[in-house]
Design a protein around this motif. Structure first.
Motif, PDB file in Angstrom:
ATOM      1  N   ARG A 290       0.829  -1.211   0.000  1.00 45.11           N
ATOM      2  CA  ARG A 290       0.000   0.000   0.000  1.00 45.11           C
ATOM      3  C   ARG A 290       0.860   1.257   0.000  1.00 45.11           C
ATOM      4  NH1 ARG A 290      -4.390  -0.404   4.685  1.00 45.11           N
ATOM      5  NH2 ARG A 290      -4.582   1.822   4.128  1.00 45.11           N
ATOM      6  N   ARG A 291       0.257   2.351  -0.455  1.00 45.26           N
ATOM      7  CA  ARG A 291       0.949   3.635  -0.495  1.00 45.26           C
ATOM      8  C   ARG A 291       0.119   4.719   0.152  1.00 45.26           C
ATOM      9  NH1 ARG A 291       3.773   4.571  -6.372  1.00 45.26           N
ATOM     10  NH2 ARG A 291       4.027   6.649  -5.434  1.00 45.26           N
ATOM     11  N   MET A 292       0.823   5.694   0.736  1.00 43.60           N
ATOM     12  CA  MET A 292       0.217   6.954   1.163  1.00 43.60           C
ATOM     13  C   MET A 292       1.024   8.038   0.461  1.00 43.60           C
ATOM     14  SD  MET A 292      -0.545   6.418   5.255  1.00 43.60           S
ATOM     15  CE  MET A 292      -1.036   8.151   5.434  1.00 43.60           C
ATOM     16  N   GLY A 293       0.558   8.430  -0.729  1.00 42.22           N
ATOM     17  CA  GLY A 293       1.345   9.360  -1.523  1.00 42.22           C
ATOM     18  C   GLY A 293       2.601   8.675  -2.016  1.00 42.22           C
ATOM     19  N   ASN A 294       3.763   9.288  -1.782  1.00 44.58           N
ATOM     20  CA  ASN A 294       5.031   8.732  -2.233  1.00 44.58           C
ATOM     21  C   ASN A 294       5.700   7.833  -1.198  1.00 44.58           C
ATOM     22  OD1 ASN A 294       5.423   9.825  -4.933  1.00 44.58           O
ATOM     23  ND2 ASN A 294       5.473  11.825  -3.941  1.00 44.58           N
ATOM     24  N   ALA A 295       5.085   7.691  -0.028  1.00 45.10           N
ATOM     25  CA  ALA A 295       5.572   6.757   0.987  1.00 45.10           C
ATOM     26  C   ALA A 295       4.739   5.480   0.896  1.00 45.10           C
ATOM     27  CB  ALA A 295       5.446   7.375   2.380  1.00 45.10           C
ATOM     28  N   GLY A 296       5.398   4.350   1.062  1.00 42.44           N
ATOM     29  CA  GLY A 296       4.653   3.103   0.923  1.00 42.44           C
ATOM     30  C   GLY A 296       5.264   1.957   1.697  1.00 42.44           C
ATOM     31  N   VAL A 297       4.590   0.808   1.600  1.00 44.11           N
ATOM     32  CA  VAL A 297       5.058  -0.428   2.218  1.00 44.11           C
ATOM     33  C   VAL A 297       5.512  -1.361   1.097  1.00 44.11           C
ATOM     34  CG1 VAL A 297       4.440  -2.382   3.696  1.00 44.11           C
ATOM     35  CG2 VAL A 297       3.438  -0.121   4.121  1.00 44.11           C
ATOM     36  N   CYS A 298       6.639  -1.989   1.289  1.00 45.52           N
ATOM     37  CA  CYS A 298       7.214  -2.874   0.283  1.00 45.52           C
ATOM     38  C   CYS A 298       6.231  -3.981  -0.113  1.00 45.52           C
ATOM     39  CB  CYS A 298       8.503  -3.481   0.831  1.00 45.52           C
ATOM     40  SG  CYS A 298       9.338  -4.618  -0.283  1.00 45.52           S
ATOM     41  N   GLU A 299       6.233  -4.358  -1.380  1.00 45.24           N
ATOM     42  CA  GLU A 299       5.322  -5.380  -1.882  1.00 45.24           C
ATOM     43  C   GLU A 299       5.735  -6.787  -1.473  1.00 45.24           C
ATOM     44  OE1 GLU A 299       5.085  -4.875  -6.071  1.00 45.24           O
ATOM     45  OE2 GLU A 299       3.878  -3.030  -5.949  1.00 45.24           O
ATOM     46  N   THR A 300       7.009  -6.978  -1.147  1.00 45.65           N
ATOM     47  CA  THR A 300       7.490  -8.320  -0.815  1.00 45.65           C
ATOM     48  C   THR A 300       7.749  -8.528   0.667  1.00 45.65           C
ATOM     49  OG1 THR A 300       9.770  -7.636  -1.264  1.00 45.65           O
ATOM     50  CG2 THR A 300       8.543  -8.645  -3.074  1.00 45.65           C
ATOM     51  N   GLN A 301       7.839  -7.445   1.440  1.00 46.48           N
ATOM     52  CA  GLN A 301       8.118  -7.551   2.868  1.00 46.48           C
ATOM     53  C   GLN A 301       7.432  -6.393   3.585  1.00 46.48           C
ATOM     54  OE1 GLN A 301       8.388  -8.251   6.072  1.00 46.48           O
ATOM     55  NE2 GLN A 301      10.108  -9.621   5.613  1.00 46.48           N
ATOM     56  N   ALA A 302       6.392  -6.701   4.349  1.00 47.07           N
ATOM     57  CA  ALA A 302       5.582  -5.658   4.991  1.00 47.07           C
ATOM     58  C   ALA A 302       6.332  -4.891   6.068  1.00 47.07           C
ATOM     59  CB  ALA A 302       4.318  -6.285   5.592  1.00 47.07           C
ATOM     60  N   LEU A 303       7.482  -5.410   6.486  1.00 51.89           N
ATOM     61  CA  LEU A 303       8.257  -4.747   7.536  1.00 51.89           C
ATOM     62  C   LEU A 303       9.082  -3.582   6.992  1.00 51.89           C
ATOM     63  CD1 LEU A 303       8.732  -5.077  10.565  1.00 51.89           C
ATOM     64  CD2 LEU A 303      10.607  -6.645  10.053  1.00 51.89           C
ATOM     65  N   VAL A 304       9.124  -3.445   5.667  1.00 55.71           N
ATOM     66  CA  VAL A 304       9.973  -2.432   5.029  1.00 55.71           C
ATOM     67  C   VAL A 304       9.116  -1.294   4.475  1.00 55.71           C
ATOM     68  CG1 VAL A 304      11.656  -2.005   3.199  1.00 55.71           C
ATOM     69  CG2 VAL A 304      11.694  -4.181   4.446  1.00 55.71           C
ATOM     70  N   LEU A 305       9.372  -0.068   4.934  1.00 55.76           N
ATOM     71  CA  LEU A 305       8.734   1.111   4.376  1.00 55.76           C
ATOM     72  C   LEU A 305       9.652   1.689   3.304  1.00 55.76           C
ATOM     73  CD1 LEU A 305       7.239   2.903   7.521  1.00 55.76           C
ATOM     74  CD2 LEU A 305       6.466   0.855   6.298  1.00 55.76           C
ATOM     75  N   VAL A 306       9.048   2.219   2.241  1.00 56.57           N
ATOM     76  CA  VAL A 306       9.849   2.644   1.105  1.00 56.57           C
ATOM     77  C   VAL A 306       9.489   4.063   0.658  1.00 56.57           C
ATOM     78  CG1 VAL A 306      10.189   0.287   0.268  1.00 56.57           C
ATOM     79  CG2 VAL A 306       8.227   1.615  -0.548  1.00 56.57           C
ATOM     80  N   ASN A 307      10.465   4.679   0.008  1.00 57.53           N
ATOM     81  CA  ASN A 307      10.300   5.998  -0.590  1.00 57.53           C
ATOM     82  C   ASN A 307      10.164   5.805  -2.095  1.00 57.53           C
ATOM     83  OD1 ASN A 307      10.490   8.592  -1.576  1.00 57.53           O
ATOM     84  ND2 ASN A 307      12.494   9.047  -0.696  1.00 57.53           N
ATOM     85  N   HIS A 308       8.974   6.104  -2.631  1.00 62.42           N
ATOM     86  CA  HIS A 308       8.738   5.900  -4.058  1.00 62.42           C
ATOM     87  C   HIS A 308       9.296   7.021  -4.921  1.00 62.42           C
ATOM     88  CE1 HIS A 308       6.454   2.172  -4.055  1.00 62.42           C
ATOM     89  NE2 HIS A 308       5.810   2.591  -2.985  1.00 62.42           N
ATOM     90  N   GLY A 309      10.093   7.884  -4.334  1.00 64.45           N
ATOM     91  CA  GLY A 309      10.796   8.862  -5.143  1.00 64.45           C
ATOM     92  C   GLY A 309      10.816  10.267  -4.599  1.00 64.45           C
TER      93      GLY A 309
END
Length: 342
Positions: A290-309
């Protein structure tokens, strides 16, 4: 306030945090020697401003401009210090990449660090977090470290007990936070090495490959493959690895939760409590991918938050808070972030 010429001003920290967040520090210095740290100690103006010790930035969330002095530890060097009947003592400078140290020990015929393969960050930052993965923690092979004490202006040496290691924590995240800068870490690697394949995923892979007596190199190879498969590369998708600690609950609370969630993974601890997989809790709440704007949760590991750019540190923090709230509302379990928020 007047600052010496060797200090850089309004310096971008984007390259020094694995989320890739473009925040700045009012003051910045790259530290290559202990003498560099002494220069800071000798300048009263620099001693009056807040300090931020930066390694690889893999456990750092920049939520805004840092109005202080950022010190990036860039010391280099690895060597065998000495050996006795039981151990070989290996020392590495704070600025060395952690996995480079692991690889160097393996090439030197030394086991002990292989379960911690492919963890991002630097050697100097590793004790701060007491990094851990796949059934091992840094403290298992830690012997001592040297650090510069800004209050006393001297180099000090701390043993394992002094560091007060705990689950993803140490004295450096508490009483000594930003008071000392770790400059070198020494590990005691066992001569009578035994493989640690207690982690189920590693054990399964060893069996799948038909390995009966795994070597340190083989365990490292397996763990690198698992990590690369499950975790995004920060150079491609900004992240800080596991964002939340695995929470601990009592046996009684676990029994209550098992009534409605019989598949909940839980791992008993020495104090009788159980650690719950934070990624499982987050996944159960439907956050994976899932994403909240450009911040999101990794598709393969829910423990990892990601920066989509283009996510800011505040965006990542807002996402983390939303996840924490939903997990608590559903399970009455509080999640605690691993990264340091600045």
């Amino acid at each position: 306030m007047n600052f010496p010429d060797f200090i850089k001003r309004d310096f971008s920290l984007r390259s020094f945090n694995t989320f890739g967040i473009d925040e700045t520090a009012s003051l910045y210095m790259e530290v290559k020697t202990v003498d560099d740290l002494m220069q800071i100690y000798r300048h009263a103006s620099l001693m009056k401003v807040p300090r931020l010790i930066v390694g690889g930035g893999s456990n750092l969330l920049l939520t805004g401009h840092f109005d202080g002095l950022a010190l990036r530890m860039a010391m280099k060097g690895m060597h065998i210090e000495r050996e006795d009947k039981e151990y070989v003592y290996v020392s590495a400078a704070a600025g060395e990449k952690w996995h480079d140290l692991v690889s160097w020990t393996l090439k030197s015929g030394l086991g002990g660090l292989e379960n911690l393969s492919w963890i991002p960050g630097t050697v100097g930052a590793a004790p701060v977090q007491n990094i851990g993965a796949y059934g091992a923690e840094l403290k298992d092979c830690f012997f001592s470290l040297k650090a510069f004490d800004f209050e006393k202006g001297i180099l000090i040496e701390l043993g394992k007990a002094d560091c007060r290691f705990a689950y993803r924590s140490s004295v450096f995240k508490n009483a000594l936070r930003n008071r000392v800068a770790i400059v070198e870490v020494t590990f005691a690697l066992p001569k009578s090495w035994k493989p640690n394949i207690t982690y189920a995923e590693v054990e399964r892979e060893v069996k799948r490959r038909g390995i009966t007596g795994p070597t340190p190199e083989e365990i490292s190879e397996i763990i690198v493959e698992i990590r690369q498969r499950k975790l995004p590369d920060p150079a491609v998708l900004g992240n800080a690895g596991s964002f939340f600690k695995n929470p601990a609950i009592t046996a009684e609370r676990l029994s209550e939760l098992k009534i409605n969630y019989p598949g909940m993974p839980a791992y008993i601890q020495t104090d009788g409590r159980y650690r719950i997989a934070a990624g499982w809790l987050i996944d159960q709440c439907g956050w994976k991918g899932r994403r909240m704007g450009n911040a999101g949760v990794c598709e393969t590991q829910a423990l990892v938050l990601v920066n989509h750019g283009r996510a800011s540190g505040a965006d990542i923090a807002t996402l983390a808070k939303a996840i924490e709230k939903e997990v608590f509302d559903r399970f009455a379990i509080r999640l605690e972030p691993e990264p340091v928020f600045v």
